[in-house]
Write a protein that holds these residues in place. Sequence first.
Motif, short mmCIF file in Angstrom:
data_model
loop_
_atom_site.label_atom_id
_atom_site.label_comp_id
_atom_site.label_asym_id
_atom_site.label_seq_id
_atom_site.Cartn_x
_atom_site.Cartn_y
_atom_site.Cartn_z
N PRO A 10 0.83 -1.20 0.00
CA PRO A 10 0.00 0.00 0.00
C PRO A 10 0.86 1.25 0.00
N ARG A 11 0.26 2.32 -0.39
CA ARG A 11 0.94 3.60 -0.42
C ARG A 11 1.40 3.98 0.98
N ARG A 12 2.61 4.48 1.11
CA ARG A 12 3.18 4.81 2.42
C ARG A 12 2.82 6.23 2.84
N GLY A 13 1.97 6.35 3.84
CA GLY A 13 1.67 7.66 4.42
C GLY A 13 0.72 8.50 3.58
N PRO A 14 0.27 9.59 4.16
CA PRO A 14 -0.65 10.48 3.45
C PRO A 14 0.09 11.31 2.41
N ALA A 15 -0.68 11.84 1.49
CA ALA A 15 -0.10 12.72 0.47
C ALA A 15 0.43 13.97 1.16
N SER A 16 1.58 14.43 0.70
CA SER A 16 2.16 15.62 1.31
C SER A 16 1.50 16.87 0.75
N ALA A 17 1.11 17.76 1.62
CA ALA A 17 0.53 19.03 1.19
C ALA A 17 1.67 20.02 0.99
N GLN A 18 1.71 20.64 -0.15
CA GLN A 18 2.76 21.60 -0.45
C GLN A 18 2.21 23.02 -0.28
N PRO A 19 2.52 23.71 0.82
CA PRO A 19 2.02 25.06 1.00
C PRO A 19 2.72 26.03 0.07
N GLY A 20 2.08 27.15 -0.20
CA GLY A 20 2.68 28.18 -1.04
C GLY A 20 2.48 27.90 -2.52
N SER A 21 3.11 28.69 -3.30
CA SER A 21 2.97 28.55 -4.75
C SER A 21 4.01 27.57 -5.28
N THR A 22 3.69 26.97 -6.42
CA THR A 22 4.58 26.01 -7.06
C THR A 22 4.79 26.44 -8.49
N ASP A 23 6.01 26.53 -8.92
CA ASP A 23 6.33 26.83 -10.30
C ASP A 23 7.26 25.71 -10.78
N LEU A 24 6.71 24.77 -11.53
CA LEU A 24 7.45 23.59 -11.94
C LEU A 24 7.49 23.53 -13.46
N ARG A 25 8.68 23.49 -14.01
CA ARG A 25 8.86 23.40 -15.46
C ARG A 25 9.70 22.17 -15.76
N VAL A 26 9.18 21.30 -16.64
CA VAL A 26 9.86 20.08 -17.02
C VAL A 26 10.16 20.17 -18.52
N GLY A 27 11.39 19.88 -18.90
CA GLY A 27 11.79 19.95 -20.29
C GLY A 27 11.31 18.77 -21.11
N ARG A 28 11.78 18.71 -22.32
CA ARG A 28 11.40 17.65 -23.25
C ARG A 28 11.72 16.28 -22.67
N ASP A 29 10.73 15.40 -22.69
CA ASP A 29 10.83 14.02 -22.20
C ASP A 29 11.20 13.92 -20.72
N GLY A 30 11.02 14.99 -19.96
CA GLY A 30 11.36 14.97 -18.54
C GLY A 30 10.16 14.59 -17.68
N ILE A 31 10.43 14.29 -16.42
CA ILE A 31 9.40 13.93 -15.47
C ILE A 31 9.62 14.78 -14.22
N GLY A 32 8.54 15.39 -13.71
CA GLY A 32 8.66 16.21 -12.51
C GLY A 32 7.41 16.11 -11.67
N ALA A 33 7.57 16.34 -10.38
CA ALA A 33 6.44 16.32 -9.45
C ALA A 33 6.61 17.44 -8.44
N ALA A 34 5.49 18.03 -8.04
CA ALA A 34 5.52 19.09 -7.04
C ALA A 34 5.44 18.52 -5.63
N GLY A 35 5.44 17.20 -5.49
CA GLY A 35 5.38 16.56 -4.18
C GLY A 35 6.41 15.44 -4.10
N ASP A 36 6.09 14.42 -3.30
CA ASP A 36 6.99 13.29 -3.13
C ASP A 36 6.93 12.36 -4.33
N VAL A 37 8.05 11.72 -4.63
CA VAL A 37 8.13 10.71 -5.69
C VAL A 37 8.64 9.45 -5.03
N ARG A 38 7.81 8.39 -5.01
CA ARG A 38 8.22 7.16 -4.33
C ARG A 38 7.49 5.96 -4.92
N GLY A 39 8.17 4.81 -4.94
CA GLY A 39 7.57 3.55 -5.36
C GLY A 39 7.18 3.50 -6.81
#
Length: 145
Positions: A106-135
Amino acid sequence: MAGVSGAGRAAVWAVAVLAGAATAGLIAVAVLVDMDTADRAASLAGAVAGLIALVVAVVTLVRPGGPGGPGEHRRRLRAGRGGIVAGGDVSDNAIGRGSRVTSSRPRRGPASAQPGSTDLRVGRDGIGAAGDVRGNAIGDESERR
C-alpha cells in the motif's frame, strides 16, 4: 519576455517607447533652449516617473494574485514535448514503455501538502512532481518488485 502575458508585454513596450520619447524630448530641450530649463524639465519628469512607479507598485501589491495577495497559493506546471508533470505526489506508478510496478504494497503515508505557490517546469521528455516521488517504475523496460 518569457512568462509575460499579452497585456503585460504591451505595457512594457508602451513604457519603453514613452521613456525613449521623454529622453529625446529632454535632450532637445537641453540643445535648443538652455540648461536651466532642461534641468527643471528633467526634475519634473523624474518626479512624475517616481509617482507613476509608486502607483504601479501599490497596485501590484494590492491586486489579487500579486505578491502576498489571495492568489499567492497558485500552481504553475509546464511540461515540454513528451514530458510528464504532476501537481502533487507521484507514488506507485508505472511510467514509460515497458514499465511495471509489481508490488502490492500500500501507499506509504498520506499525500504531502505543499504550502505556497509552485512553479514547476519540465523539459522535453522529462518527469517532474511538485510533491513526493516514491515507489515508481520510470523509464524504458524498468520494473519495481
